[in-house]
Write an enzyme that holds these catalytic residues in place. Structure first.
Site, PDB file in Angstrom:
ATOM      1  N   ALA A  74       0.814  -1.220   0.000  1.00  0.00           N
ATOM      2  CA  ALA A  74       0.000   0.000   0.000  1.00  0.00           C
ATOM      3  C   ALA A  74       0.850   1.273   0.000  1.00  0.00           C
ATOM      4  O   ALA A  74       0.447   2.288  -0.573  1.00  0.00           O
ATOM      5  CB  ALA A  74      -0.953  -0.007   1.184  1.00  0.00           C
ATOM      6  N   THR A  75       2.026   1.236   0.621  1.00  0.00           N
ATOM      7  CA  THR A  75       2.874   2.439   0.611  1.00  0.00           C
ATOM      8  C   THR A  75       3.190   2.823  -0.833  1.00  0.00           C
ATOM      9  O   THR A  75       3.053   3.991  -1.233  1.00  0.00           O
ATOM     10  CB  THR A  75       4.190   2.190   1.385  1.00  0.00           C
ATOM     11  OG1 THR A  75       3.870   1.879   2.736  1.00  0.00           O
ATOM     12  CG2 THR A  75       5.114   3.392   1.339  1.00  0.00           C
ATOM     13  N   THR A 243      10.574  -6.907 -11.974  1.00  0.00           N
ATOM     14  CA  THR A 243      10.121  -8.287 -12.173  1.00  0.00           C
ATOM     15  C   THR A 243       9.010  -8.630 -11.189  1.00  0.00           C
ATOM     16  O   THR A 243       9.150  -8.392  -9.985  1.00  0.00           O
ATOM     17  CB  THR A 243      11.312  -9.253 -11.981  1.00  0.00           C
ATOM     18  OG1 THR A 243      12.324  -8.879 -12.914  1.00  0.00           O
ATOM     19  CG2 THR A 243      10.897 -10.703 -12.201  1.00  0.00           C
ATOM     20  N   CYS A 329       6.432   1.870  13.765  1.00  0.00           N
ATOM     21  CA  CYS A 329       7.366   2.922  13.403  1.00  0.00           C
ATOM     22  C   CYS A 329       8.768   2.368  13.305  1.00  0.00           C
ATOM     23  O   CYS A 329       9.121   1.418  13.983  1.00  0.00           O
ATOM     24  CB  CYS A 329       7.311   4.067  14.411  1.00  0.00           C
ATOM     25  SG  CYS A 329       7.902   3.598  16.021  1.00  0.00           S
TER      26      CYS A 329
END
Ligand SMILES: Cc1ncc(COP(=O)(O)O)c(C=O)c1O
Length: 385
Positions: A74-75, A243, A329
């Site tokens: 998602a980042t 890839t 974090c």
């Protein structure tokens, strides 16, 4: 006592059904070839399984397979949408982005970066329970607004936003709509044929697939005309060079298929666990739940214990119960949650908040034991002070 893992919102273990499906795409006796090497039959076999997986994912989301672009998670999907769109549309004079102040850092930090590139960003603040006010959103949209980016489920509080209503609004106002669905896909049913979402970010490791695989679903790739983040081999129709990890792609499709079959069953089970944990923790004095009990996924609970800074509680629990303060974090530094802060939570309640999140493999016995252990440690720490 073995440590009880209650940090499922950070990541989930890979389901056994998923590992067994991905293994044949790794080893020398399996289909390990590069799916772009279609000059030979082994490459073609790999390509075929990638396309089959793409179709399975698209079918579950009720969209077309050509709209699914694999990424590392998602980042990356969030970066690809926001930067890709911003840079491709900059010349059209649309320099305004709307998001919420409770988004994941992969959205907020992208937006901060885009501010340095001449974009203007509105960060909407939710109410005290974490819900956005759609009237505020509507009045923030201007003729310069390029995109609205709102997550479906918050990773720290579990709060669910009404993305169907936001999608309608964005359609009326003719602005792109992006949903960070990292915490919702595989937990909530989503029908992309009925909800008009232009971009959807998905992360496999939140629903029992391995880390390092996700996708971006793009409703109309021509209209979006995203500028790619990576340049290279032209994979994913030139939008995401690199890839393709066939085993990861297979794993994500297998995990999503499994989730889809278990959606209601898991929801009911996790709701039972939620009630059990709520009841145990509520026996303590000075407990405040952060979030919205009505609009929430069942498996994420955010709670503040009076007089106990979250850091002290995490240290006390670190060998017995794995919980967190919020998003994982890397810096190791304990910062007050930007999500709770944006919800208007302040003072000790802000600094005392922890996130407890559980999943399919969490047993009722574990929830009871973890709840008791948390109560014991809170009482012990209170006695010390
Ligand atoms: C809401 C949200 N968005 C984005 C991400 C980032 O996902 P990934 O780990 O796949 O890059 C996370 C993960 O914590 C998340 O919870």
């Amino acid at each position: 006592m073995a440590i009880i893992y209650l940090d499922y919102a950070a990541t989930t273990p890979v389901a056994n059904e998923v590992t067994s499906k991905m293994m044949p795409y790794l080893t020398s006796t399996g289909i390990f070839a590069n799916p772009a090497s279609i000059q030979h039959s082994l490459g073609k076999q790999a390509e075929k399984i990638v396309e089959q997986s793409r179709l399975e994912i698209a079918t579950i989301l009720n969209t077309k397979s050509q709209k699914v672009y694999f990424t590392s998670g998602a980042t990356e999907s969030n970066n690809l949408v926001l930067k890709g769109l911003a840079f491709s549309k900059k010349h059209q004079g649309k320099h305004h982005i709307i998001t919420s102040a409770t988004e994941h850092k992969s959205i907020l930090d992208c937006c901060k970066f885009l501010e340095t590139q001449g974009f203007h960003v509105t960060y909407l603040r939710p109410d005290k329970t974490g819900l956005l006010d759609l009237d505020k959103l509507a009045s923030a949209i201007t003729r310069q607004t390029l995109i609205v980016s709102i997550m479906q489920v918050n990773n720290e509080t579990g709060v669910i936003q009404d993305i169907a209503a936001i999608a309608k609004l964005c359609q009326q106002k003719n602005v792109f709509f992006h949903v960070d669905a990292a915490q919702s896909i595989g937990k909530l049913a989503l029908d992309l044929a009925t909800i008009k979402i232009d971009f959807l970010s998905v992360s496999g490791h939140k629903f029992y697939a391995p880390k390092g695989i996700g996708c971006l679903v793009i409703r109309d790739v021509r209209a979006a005309d995203l500028m790619p983040l990576f340049h290279g081999g032209g994979q994913e129709k030139n939008l995401r060079a690199g890839t393709l990890p066939v085993h990861q792609v297979v794993a994500m499709s297998a995990a999503l298929t499994l989730q889809q079959q278990r959606l209601q069953k898991d929801w009911n089970y996790l709701t039972q666990l939620r009630h059990c944990l709520f009841n145990t923790l509520s026996q303590l004095e000075g407990v405040q739940f952060n979030g919205n009990n009505q609009y929430s996924v069942p498996h994420i609970i955010n709670v503040s214990f009076d007089d106990i800074p979250s850091e002290a509680l995490l240290i006390a629990l670190h060998e017995t119960v794995a919980i967190a303060t919020g998003s994982a974090c890397n810096s190791g530094a304990m910062e007050a949650s930007h999500v709770l802060r944006a919800m208007g939570i302040e003072g000790d309640r802000l600094y005392n908040a922890v996130r407890i999140s559980f999943g399919r493999y969490t047993t009722k016995a574990e929830i009871k034991q973890a709840g008791q252990e948390i109560c014991t440690q809170v009482q012990r720490l209170r006695a010390l002070t």
